[in-house]
Design a protein around this motif. Structure first.
Motif, short mmCIF file in Angstrom:
data_model
loop_
_atom_site.label_atom_id
_atom_site.label_comp_id
_atom_site.label_asym_id
_atom_site.label_seq_id
_atom_site.Cartn_x
_atom_site.Cartn_y
_atom_site.Cartn_z
N HIS A 33 0.74 -1.14 -0.20
CA HIS A 33 -0.20 0.01 0.09
C HIS A 33 0.71 1.20 -0.13
O HIS A 33 2.18 1.04 0.54
CB HIS A 33 -1.06 0.08 1.44
N LYS A 34 0.37 2.29 -0.50
CA LYS A 34 0.94 3.75 -0.39
C LYS A 34 0.11 4.20 0.72
O LYS A 34 -1.37 4.24 0.46
CB LYS A 34 0.72 4.59 -1.69
N VAL A 35 0.40 4.52 1.84
CA VAL A 35 -0.35 5.06 2.93
C VAL A 35 -0.16 6.53 3.06
O VAL A 35 1.12 7.14 3.17
CB VAL A 35 0.35 4.54 4.28
N ASN A 36 -1.13 7.43 2.63
CA ASN A 36 -1.00 8.72 2.84
C ASN A 36 -1.38 9.38 4.29
O ASN A 36 -2.48 8.88 4.49
CB ASN A 36 -1.71 9.63 1.83
N LEU A 37 -0.52 10.10 4.89
CA LEU A 37 -0.95 10.65 6.32
C LEU A 37 -1.58 11.97 6.05
O LEU A 37 -1.06 12.73 5.50
CB LEU A 37 0.05 10.77 7.02
N TYR A 38 -2.78 12.43 6.60
CA TYR A 38 -3.47 13.51 6.61
C TYR A 38 -3.68 13.95 7.77
O TYR A 38 -3.82 13.41 8.83
CB TYR A 38 -4.72 13.63 5.76
N TYR A 49 -3.75 3.06 -0.21
CA TYR A 49 -4.16 3.25 -1.64
C TYR A 49 -3.60 1.78 -1.85
O TYR A 49 -2.11 1.72 -1.79
CB TYR A 49 -3.58 4.28 -2.06
N ASN A 50 -4.22 1.01 -2.39
CA ASN A 50 -3.67 -0.22 -3.10
C ASN A 50 -3.49 -0.11 -4.46
O ASN A 50 -4.22 -0.01 -5.39
CB ASN A 50 -4.70 -1.42 -2.90
N HIS A 51 -2.05 -0.03 -4.79
CA HIS A 51 -1.83 0.52 -6.22
C HIS A 51 -2.02 -0.45 -7.37
O HIS A 51 -2.36 -0.33 -8.56
CB HIS A 51 -0.41 1.24 -6.48
N LYS A 52 -2.01 -1.83 -6.72
CA LYS A 52 -2.10 -2.94 -7.92
C LYS A 52 -3.59 -3.03 -8.09
O LYS A 52 -3.98 -3.29 -9.36
CB LYS A 52 -1.82 -4.23 -7.13
N LEU A 53 -4.56 -2.66 -7.51
CA LEU A 53 -5.89 -2.77 -7.76
C LEU A 53 -6.57 -1.40 -8.11
O LEU A 53 -7.69 -1.06 -8.24
CB LEU A 53 -6.67 -3.39 -6.31
N ASP A 54 -5.50 -0.33 -7.76
CA ASP A 54 -5.82 1.01 -8.19
C ASP A 54 -7.18 1.50 -7.28
O ASP A 54 -8.24 1.79 -7.77
CB ASP A 54 -6.31 1.40 -9.57
N LYS A 55 -7.16 1.25 -6.06
CA LYS A 55 -8.36 1.68 -5.16
C LYS A 55 -7.95 2.03 -3.74
O LYS A 55 -6.58 1.36 -3.29
CB LYS A 55 -9.32 0.57 -5.29
N ILE A 56 -8.71 2.95 -3.07
CA ILE A 56 -8.52 3.14 -1.63
C ILE A 56 -9.19 1.82 -0.97
O ILE A 56 -10.25 1.71 -0.97
CB ILE A 56 -9.10 4.32 -1.17
N ASP A 57 -8.18 1.07 -0.11
CA ASP A 57 -8.90 0.32 0.80
C ASP A 57 -9.50 0.56 1.96
O ASP A 57 -10.50 -0.13 2.41
CB ASP A 57 -7.65 -0.96 1.11
N ARG A 58 -8.81 1.53 2.67
CA ARG A 58 -9.52 2.02 3.91
C ARG A 58 -8.84 3.38 4.22
O ARG A 58 -7.90 3.65 3.70
CB ARG A 58 -9.35 1.17 4.86
N ILE A 59 -9.81 4.05 5.06
CA ILE A 59 -9.24 5.33 5.72
C ILE A 59 -9.50 5.18 7.06
O ILE A 59 -10.84 5.09 7.47
CB ILE A 59 -10.07 6.44 4.89
N ASP A 60 -8.69 5.38 7.91
CA ASP A 60 -8.87 5.44 9.13
C ASP A 60 -7.75 6.18 10.08
O ASP A 60 -6.93 6.86 9.69
CB ASP A 60 -8.46 3.95 9.63
N PHE A 61 -8.24 6.47 11.39
CA PHE A 61 -7.43 7.45 12.35
C PHE A 61 -5.94 6.77 12.48
O PHE A 61 -5.84 5.55 12.48
CB PHE A 61 -7.88 7.53 13.55
N LEU A 62 -5.16 7.37 12.48
CA LEU A 62 -3.69 7.05 12.97
C LEU A 62 -3.69 6.34 14.36
O LEU A 62 -3.94 6.97 15.08
CB LEU A 62 -2.60 8.20 12.94
N ASN A 63 -3.21 5.06 14.23
CA ASN A 63 -3.00 4.18 15.56
C ASN A 63 -1.54 4.36 15.88
O ASN A 63 -0.51 3.92 15.37
CB ASN A 63 -3.29 2.87 15.37
N THR A 64 -1.11 5.35 16.88
CA THR A 64 0.02 5.69 17.40
C THR A 64 0.94 4.62 17.99
O THR A 64 2.07 4.78 18.11
CB THR A 64 0.02 7.03 18.21
N ALA A 65 0.25 3.32 18.37
CA ALA A 65 0.89 2.32 18.87
C ALA A 65 1.10 1.31 17.86
O ALA A 65 1.98 0.41 18.05
CB ALA A 65 -0.06 1.62 19.78
#
Length: 80
Positions: A33-38, A49-65
């Motif tokens: 995955h390419k993981v973009n942090l916002y 973002y899953n570049h092989k499937l050209d889709k966003i798999d999930r969007i979630d809050f950053l888990n700092t652990a």
């Protein structure tokens, strides 16, 4: 908007909100995955973002652990 409200949004609404109101921080590569942090209203959010499937798999809050933190901290200073 609360964390619960954001979590319950459909994927396309999360994308729209991040695009319109979020600030891109950094991108990392993580297990296929390419993981973009916002930053959105004092919360860090990851977009997987899953570049092989050209889709966003999930969007979630950053888990700092999570072990992914080392990849972020190598590149930027994050206030947790």
């Amino acid at each position: 908007m609360s964390r619960e409200e954001f979590t319950n949004l459909p994927l396309h609404k999360k994308i729209q909100l991040l695009y319109m109101e979020g600030t891109f921080v950094v991108a990392i590569r993580y297990y296929g995955h390419k993981v973009n942090l916002y930053l959105l209203h004092d919360e860090y959010i990851e977009v997987f973002y899953n570049h092989k499937l050209d889709k966003i798999d999930r969007i979630d809050f950053l888990n700092t652990a999570h072990s992914r933190m080392k990849f972020y901290l190598d590149q930027i200073q994050i206030s947790i």
